[in-house]
Write an enzyme that holds these catalytic residues in place. Structure first.
Site, mmCIF file in Angstrom:
data_model
loop_
_atom_site.group_PDB
_atom_site.id
_atom_site.type_symbol
_atom_site.label_atom_id
_atom_site.label_comp_id
_atom_site.label_asym_id
_atom_site.label_seq_id
_atom_site.Cartn_x
_atom_site.Cartn_y
_atom_site.Cartn_z
ATOM 1 N N ASP A 124 43.892 46.083 47.542
ATOM 2 C CA ASP A 124 42.932 46.331 46.479
ATOM 3 C C ASP A 124 43.666 47.103 45.384
ATOM 4 O O ASP A 124 44.153 48.215 45.622
ATOM 5 C CB ASP A 124 41.734 47.129 47.008
ATOM 6 C CG ASP A 124 40.884 46.289 47.963
ATOM 7 O OD1 ASP A 124 41.211 45.093 48.156
ATOM 8 O OD2 ASP A 124 39.896 46.827 48.502
ATOM 9 N N HIS B 170 38.017 42.490 42.281
ATOM 10 C CA HIS B 170 37.511 43.682 42.984
ATOM 11 C C HIS B 170 36.487 44.388 42.093
ATOM 12 O O HIS B 170 36.410 45.603 42.092
ATOM 13 C CB HIS B 170 38.691 44.587 43.350
ATOM 14 C CG HIS B 170 38.379 45.651 44.366
ATOM 15 N ND1 HIS B 170 37.561 45.439 45.442
ATOM 16 C CD2 HIS B 170 38.783 46.943 44.467
ATOM 17 C CE1 HIS B 170 37.475 46.559 46.155
ATOM 18 N NE2 HIS B 170 38.199 47.489 45.576
ATOM 19 N N HIS C 263 34.158 49.062 39.986
ATOM 20 C CA HIS C 263 34.303 49.600 41.346
ATOM 21 C C HIS C 263 33.072 50.403 41.753
ATOM 22 O O HIS C 263 33.144 51.422 42.441
ATOM 23 C CB HIS C 263 35.559 50.456 41.491
ATOM 24 C CG HIS C 263 36.100 50.516 42.897
ATOM 25 N ND1 HIS C 263 35.728 51.489 43.792
ATOM 26 C CD2 HIS C 263 36.971 49.711 43.555
ATOM 27 C CE1 HIS C 263 36.377 51.275 44.941
ATOM 28 N NE2 HIS C 263 37.128 50.202 44.815
ATOM 29 N N HIS D 243 45.856 49.345 49.948
ATOM 30 C CA HIS D 243 45.589 49.641 48.536
ATOM 31 C C HIS D 243 46.895 49.680 47.752
ATOM 32 O O HIS D 243 47.957 49.886 48.320
ATOM 33 C CB HIS D 243 44.823 50.957 48.409
ATOM 34 C CG HIS D 243 43.452 50.891 49.024
ATOM 35 N ND1 HIS D 243 43.251 51.063 50.376
ATOM 36 C CD2 HIS D 243 42.248 50.612 48.486
ATOM 37 C CE1 HIS D 243 41.955 50.908 50.643
ATOM 38 N NE2 HIS D 243 41.319 50.628 49.514
#
Ligand SMILES: [Zn+2]
Length: 201
Positions: A11, A67, A71, A168
């Site tokens: 991500d 994504h 967020h 990540h």
């Protein structure tokens, strides 16, 4: 018997904890050196703030998903806000990276991934949510690269063929641990694939 498969996913987003600069480049360097294709879920706001890194992810040949833009936790958004957020992320990714993230989407925090509304709205916009089987909290500052690699290897072995691993783009330990993680999985016979290769099989 064919080699067991594993999909590394990253991500790519604004850090929400302390980190060091340059982690995403070191991740991309490692993936390139080891000839591993991964799947990156790009946060629209991050793409806007660091278009060079975002473009490099695409240019290096990794698979791209969305994504979201802000967020946010998707269940907290109205249906209109949900659609706007997903479209904003898509526009930025297309404009800045020249690629279409559809049909891959990953809900921030995984929030809403278990809700019918999320899947219905995503489908309407041309997406499907992509979750994960294994996450080792790579963002926890207590991790070293070595223990992160060991935790991922153990988790993938426990899962067996077809594990989707959540990592990540920004934690220090992820950059540091990635070479050992990839090497360790290769030594155990794993083959690296993108999530599309897993979902389509
Ligand atoms: Zn995220």
């Amino acid at each position: 018997m064919s080699a067991p498969r594993v999909a590394l996913t990253f991500d790519a987003e604004h850090p929400d904890r302390e980190t060091v600069p340059g982690v995403v480049d070191s991740i991309l360097d490692t993936l390139g050196r080891q000839d591993v294709k991964a799947t990156f879920f790009l946060q629209g706001r991050w793409v806007e703030s660091d278009p060079e890194s975002a473009r490099r992810v695409v240019d290096d040949g990794h698979l791209i998903g969305s994504h979201s833009f802000y967020h946010a936790r998707m269940p907290l958004l109205s249906a209109g806000g949900f659609r706007q957020d997903v479209r904003d992320a898509e526009r930025v990714i297309r404009e800045m990276c020249g690629t279409d993230p559809r049909p891959l989407f990953r809900c921030p925090f995984g929030a809403g991934a278990d809700q019918e509304r999320t899947h219905r709205l995503l489908a309407e916009l041309g997406y499907r949510d992509v979750g994960w089987h294994l996450e080792v909290e790579d963002w926890e500052p207590r991790h070293t690269g070595a223990d992160l690699a060991a935790a991922v290897i153990a988790g993938v072995e426990e899962h067996g063929d077809g594990a989707i691993v959540l990592l990540h783009s920004w934690p220090r330990s992820t950059g540091a641990g990635l070479p050992g993680l990839i090497g360790g999985l290769r030594d155990r016979g794993y083959r690296f694939v993108t999530v599309t290769e897993l979902l389509d099989s």
